[in-house]
Design an enzyme around this catalytic site. Sequence first.
Site, PDB file in Angstrom:
ATOM      1  N   ASP A   1      -0.337  -0.476  12.158  1.00  0.00           N
ATOM      2  CA  ASP A   1      -1.298   0.627  12.065  1.00  0.00           C
ATOM      3  C   ASP A   1      -1.017   1.589  13.214  1.00  0.00           C
ATOM      4  OD1 ASP A   1      -3.576   2.329  12.117  1.00  0.00           O
ATOM      5  OD2 ASP A   1      -4.750   0.805  11.094  1.00  0.00           O
TER       6      ASP A   1
ATOM      7  N   GLU B   1      -8.687  -8.104  -0.187  1.00  0.00           N
ATOM      8  CA  GLU B   1      -8.103  -8.717   1.006  1.00  0.00           C
ATOM      9  C   GLU B   1      -8.852  -9.996   1.382  1.00  0.00           C
ATOM     10  OE1 GLU B   1      -6.402  -6.577   4.625  1.00  0.00           O
ATOM     11  OE2 GLU B   1      -8.399  -7.169   5.347  1.00  0.00           O
TER      12      GLU B   1
ATOM     13  N   ASP C   1       0.836  -1.202   0.000  1.00  0.00           N
ATOM     14  CA  ASP C   1       0.000   0.000   0.000  1.00  0.00           C
ATOM     15  C   ASP C   1       0.870   1.251   0.000  1.00  0.00           C
ATOM     16  OD1 ASP C   1      -2.335  -1.401  -0.054  1.00  0.00           O
ATOM     17  OD2 ASP C   1      -2.861  -1.071   2.057  1.00  0.00           O
TER      18      ASP C   1
END
Length: 391
Positions: A362, A339, A247
């Site tokens: 994250d 995903e 990403d």
Amino acid sequence: MQTSDSFNKSLRLSGANRSLPLVLHYLTQSNMSKRQVLLLLGAVLLCLSCFLFSSQRLSGTSAVGNLITQPTEPIPESVDSTVVPTLTWRPIPERLVVKIWQDTQQAKIMQPRRQDVLTVTPWLAPIVWDGTFDPVIIDEATKAQNIVIATTVFAVAKYIRYLQDFLETAEQHYMVGLAVNFYVFTDQPDAVVLPINMTMAAGRQLHVIKVPKYSRWQEISMRRMQFIQETIEKRIRYEADYVYCVDVDMKFHSRVGAEILGRLVAVLNPWLHKSERNNFSYERRNASTAYIPYGKGDFYYAGGFFGGAVGEVHKLVTACRANLEADKLVGIEAKWQEESHVNRYLVVNKPTKVLSPEYLWDEELGTGGSEIKFIRYATIRKNMKEVRENI
């Protein structure tokens, strides 16, 4: 329609077929005596037999060891593997994989370097955490092979704003000292420029590929598999040995190097790596080809980072694209788009290496628990409603 029994059988065989040849190769390359080899091989075969027998009686255990009841729901037909005889791939140096395995002990079952985390999967694939590999040995072995690593990233619509930070931090931490081809997919090719005062190191190149902009961010997400598949077939299979799909709305914070190389590599989702299997965010509607019933699955993998040998990744994205298109024909969209389909594929086609959440963190989770020694690659905090235009 595929039944649950046939699904179970495919899981058992896929794990055994990958594990045994690797163990045999390791034994033949070791310096152990013949008696030691026979004893160890017998122990491995006994473990595999027990594993296969227990999987017939039970649905298995989750990553944290809880027994789950055998489901009776049927599994919908899904493309879980692909055969592409007309394509050829650059050869992967097998000795590199074996040497790293031997020298670093990164998947040694009886003597794990980390006692506080799981360092090997039930099918004997290593789980890479800080402290489970020797970066010096791995780097020396890898550089001698002159391999090329392709890396795909999508910077479409407002996500173009994250590309410069991605490229700048990648130059500092990602595959440093190795040849890397970055393939940037974007609807704004003129906006792709290197950060000021940044020069890419020798052997590292940036390629820009124009793609359409779609009105829904979910459509952009799903189309990713199609564009990666087509680019592998047209270019990457001639230009690289490995390909990793990541990403763009993220930054590298510390080393992400040759320790991630493997035939088929997945990353544990940071939000669910401690969850029990029935709490995984799989697609649970049996009308979808991404469907995984309760009691099935091993881990929940992140869709923002996967890769491996070019041929293996081509199989994955080709299968996921076919399943995404099959779902679209019947008007269904998997819970987490591609995903969900990646997780379905990896239930049947076990990854040969799994990366810990260090490799896809994250920031909303903070610094992580005591098991997270380094945050290597992490998302950037953002206003999702502003970035994703159709929310």
